[in-house]
Every structure is written in C-alpha cells, then in structure tokens.
Design an enzyme around this catalytic site. Structure first.
Site, short mmCIF file in Angstrom:
data_model
loop_
_atom_site.label_atom_id
_atom_site.label_comp_id
_atom_site.label_asym_id
_atom_site.label_seq_id
_atom_site.Cartn_x
_atom_site.Cartn_y
_atom_site.Cartn_z
N GLN A 33 46.52 32.29 23.54
CA GLN A 33 46.69 30.84 23.56
C GLN A 33 45.42 30.01 23.72
O GLN A 33 45.24 29.03 23.00
CB GLN A 33 47.67 30.45 24.67
CG GLN A 33 48.01 28.97 24.68
CD GLN A 33 49.05 28.58 25.71
OE1 GLN A 33 49.26 27.41 25.97
NE2 GLN A 33 49.71 29.56 26.30
N GLU A 89 47.18 32.39 32.18
CA GLU A 89 47.52 31.00 32.49
C GLU A 89 47.76 30.75 33.97
O GLU A 89 47.09 29.90 34.59
CB GLU A 89 48.78 30.60 31.69
CG GLU A 89 49.37 29.27 32.07
CD GLU A 89 48.45 28.10 31.75
OE1 GLU A 89 48.33 27.20 32.60
OE2 GLU A 89 47.86 28.08 30.66
N ASP A 146 45.41 27.67 29.77
CA ASP A 146 45.14 28.12 28.41
C ASP A 146 44.85 26.96 27.47
O ASP A 146 43.75 26.81 26.96
CB ASP A 146 46.34 28.93 27.89
CG ASP A 146 46.30 30.37 28.34
OD1 ASP A 146 45.21 30.94 28.45
OD2 ASP A 146 47.37 30.95 28.60
N GLY A 202 48.21 8.93 43.23
CA GLY A 202 47.25 7.86 43.00
C GLY A 202 47.43 6.77 44.03
O GLY A 202 48.16 6.93 45.02
N GLY A 203 46.81 5.65 43.80
CA GLY A 203 46.89 4.55 44.76
C GLY A 203 48.21 3.82 44.74
O GLY A 203 48.49 3.03 45.64
#
Length: 426
Positions: free
Chosen positions: A18, A140, A169, A248-249
């Site tokens: 892959q 992977e 991959d 996140g914020g």
C-alpha cells in the site's frame, strides 16, 4: 490541449502492498508513465490478498494501481537483470518500499544507481528513520503505534486504538509523492537526482502533530478543552486519549441523532464554536446560557462541556443527521454527518466530483474506487483500470527500451518475463 502535469516523467515502480503504490498511483494520475515491476507468476502480493472473486485481482490491488503499466521481470535471470538496468537508465524516478537492505541485496544500491543514471531519483518508504529501529519491518498499525497516533486515540479508560484511516501506509505514500515532485523540480536546475526517504513513523507523527503540541502544553498545565478537565480527573504526564473531543481550540463531540437505536452511524459531529454560541443556545432551547456567567464565554464553558453536549444531544436526537446539519448550517454552526461507507459509495455528489469513480475491469467488471483527491484546474485526471500481471511487458520493451521485435522475442524466450496476462479487447 494542455498536457498532463507530469507528462514525460518515467517512474520505475518497485513497490508493493500500500504505501509505495499509493505514491506511484498519485504520480500516474498526474500523467507520469508508471512502470510497475512485478515478479513473473505472482506479482504484487495484494493481487491475491482479500480476494472477493476467485482468480481475479483483488480490490486491494486494483484500487492502488490505476493508470499504471505492468511488466514482469525475473531479477535473478541475467536477461531480466539487464532489462532492469536498461529501464533504470531510461527512467527519472525509482520508487521502492522493500524491507530495509533488500534493494542493496538485489544489487541496486544508491551508489550503483546514481553511477548508471545521475539524474535518477531514488524514493524509498521505510518503517523507521535512522536509529535503533531502522532495520525493523513495519505495517500500517505498527506505524500508527510508533508514530504516536494510537496512544492518543480511543477512550481514556480503554486501550489505545488505531484509526480506520491508513495514515501509516497511504499517508506516507502521499508524503513520498511530494518529496519526489520536489526532487524533480530541484533537478531542473541542478541536473542531478537525489535520494528521497520517508519513514512511516515520521509520516504518522506529521499527521498527528497537534498531539505533540498538546504534550508541550500539558507540561505547563491541564488541557482544559479535554473532557477530563471538566470532570475533575487529573492529567498524567503524557497526552491522554480524548475520545471524540475535537483536539482543537473549539470543543466538539460526536452526538446521536434520530434513528441511532437502529443505525450505528446516525450521528453528527458538532462543534461549539464561540462565534456561533448564541444561535446554538437558541436552537437547543437554552437562551439563558447566552448571558449566564457559567456559559457565556468559551473559557467559562470548559468545566461544563459534558452538561452542554448532553443538552445539545437531546436536541440532535430529535432530528436525523441530515436534517440537523441543514438547520445548523443555516447559522454557520460547524457540523458534519457521520457517513458510512455505504452512504459514501452511493453519494451522487461524490461521484460527480470524481471523488468516487466507477472503473471497468476486464475480469472483475465494474467496481468503485477513490479518485484523485487533488484537483488541478488545468489537468483533469482520468482514472484508468489497474494493469493485469505483466500486461504491458512487450509494449514496455518496445516503447521504453526501443527493442526490436527480434530482441523482444529473445528476452521472452529467455524466461526473463515469465507468463504474461493479456486483456481481451476492451
């Protein structure tokens, strides 16, 4: 008409499975002539892996090898070895993802390659970069674990989890493709090829860099946007698993929608962005939260995220995920439905945009694949089927190496190419 972006670039594809095929398929989509080198009789191992139709190339193979040509060459056969060296002299890029040291054992060290073709770019995927693990093979899920993704994925009180996205991959293959086109550009003014190396560990870490950000923030205090802060649970010395927190914020969660009892994907991702807090309060029936000191500001809301999302979920459960999305989008509230693979496969908009493409295969018939995710305004990409094993062997000998008909037959008779599959007229 304008040519394809990588017209004229010849890529020798020594890749399999892959990570490497993801890279070379992307180059092929942009117009490079990708020549896939395969062992006679067997070829890429994924041709036989996870087969859903007996005796037919698997979807695993077909979906990673579009727009390529296949030649079968026995590298241990003297005539086959000579064909490979001739191809190396003709090509611009050689891409490989063999186990560490395998290319050198085959007699194709960087020093020899560079001496034979100074303009050649050698691009390699390995599991790890230099260090104590550099000789280890990686797949992977190993890459996801070694790159920091698994330790930060899943639920706080559960085991680490890998993600369904193939960030080890396919993610590394995308990084390698960028490295190759950068080296090609550099060659335009230097005249010299160079090595391009991508490790899967590095690629995964690059994709989860926000967690390295959080590791440094954690050293200076708790991560207040993580659910456990609001729950009063102390943090350890490393970034925890945060479930479906946004990372996140702007706090976000996956919430159930109408029909969740029967459909495990009847859910929506909902982000409580500060700029749209007031319409959120109105929609869910909590107008008092707009002025309540405990909820009015993003910082004040952090200790109450569980309560807030429980209340929002009470609203989302009254609507199916598409209805909820339509209502929320009218107020620019960030959200998105959890789409199953069945829904994605049947999405007409994705087919119209070329994100999902139907391809015809001579043995398999029609099948769906993922189209090129990178759109260039002047270079439309047509997705063509993957090659049969060795299908283009004689064509490549003639077109790329300039072999005469007699020379082609001599090479074939030597056993260097083995049995070649030929497609019926399409």
């Amino acid at each position: 008409m304008m040519g394809k972006a990588l017209d004229g670039v010849k890529v020798l594809d020594f890749t399999h499975v892959q990570s490497g095929p993801t890279c070379t398929q992307l180059l092929a989509w942009f117009g490079a002539d990708v020549i896939k080198i395969e062992r006679p009789g067997t070829g890429d191992a994924t041709r036989q892996q996870l087969q859903d139709i007996p005796g037919v190339d698997s979807l695993y193979f077909t979906m990673l090898n579009h727009n390529k040509r296949s030649i079968t060459i026995d590298a241990k056969n003297p005539a086959g070895k000579e064909v490979l060296w001739r191809l190396i002299r003709e090509c611009d890029v050689l891409v490989e993802n063999f186990a560490p040291g395998a290319l050198e054992r085959m007699g194709f060290s960087w020093e020899k390659l560079h001496a034979e073709n100074p303009r050649l770019i050698l691009a390699s995927v390995k599991g790890f970069g230099p260090g104590r693990y550099q000789d280890c093979k990686v797949y992977e899920n190993v890459a996801q674990c070694a790159g920091g993704a698994a330790s930060t994925t899943g639920w706080r009180d559960g085991l680490p989890m890998v993600t369904g996205a193939q960030i080890g991959d396919s993610g590394t293959g995308l990084h390698l493709a960028l490295g190759i086109v950068t080296a090609l550009f550099h060659r335009t003014h230097s005249g010299e090829g160079q090595r391009v190396d991508c490790s899967m560990q590095d690629g995964v870490l690059n994709l989860c860099r926000v967690k390295l950000r959080d590791q440094q923030r954690l050293e200076r205090g708790p991560l207040m946007e993580y659910s456990q802060f609001g729950e009063g649970i102390p943090f350890g010395d490393s970034v925890p698993r945060a479930g479906n927190d946004s990372g996140g914020g702007q706090p976000g969660r996956i919430l159930k929608c109408k029909g969740w009892e029967q459909d495990p994907n009847a859910c929506i991702y909902f982000i409580t962005q500060g700029a749209v807090w007031e319409p959120i309060c109105d929609i869910i029936g909590e107008p008092g939260w707009k002025t309540d000191p405990s909820y009015a500001t993003p910082k004040a809301r952090l200790p109450h995220l569980n309560e807030i999302f429980t209340r929002i979920e009470a609203w989302t459960m009254k609507h199916d995920k598409f209805e909820a999305m339509e209502i929320l989008n009218a107020y620019d509230i960030p959200c998105g439905p959890i789409l199953s693979m069945k829904e994605i496969a049947e999405d007409e908009a994705l087919r119209a945009s070329g994100t999902v493409v139907e391809v015809e295969h001579p043995a398999r018939g029609p099948y769906l694949t993922v189209g090129n995710p990178i759109k260039l305004s002047a270079n439309a990409v047509a997705i063509t089927r993957s090659p049969l094993l060795g299908e283009h062997t004689e064509e490549i000998l003639r077109d790329v190496l300039g072999c005469s008909e007699g020379e082609v037959q001599r090479i074939v008779a030597s056993g260097a190419t083995g049995y070649v599959q030929k497609a019926a007229a399409e």
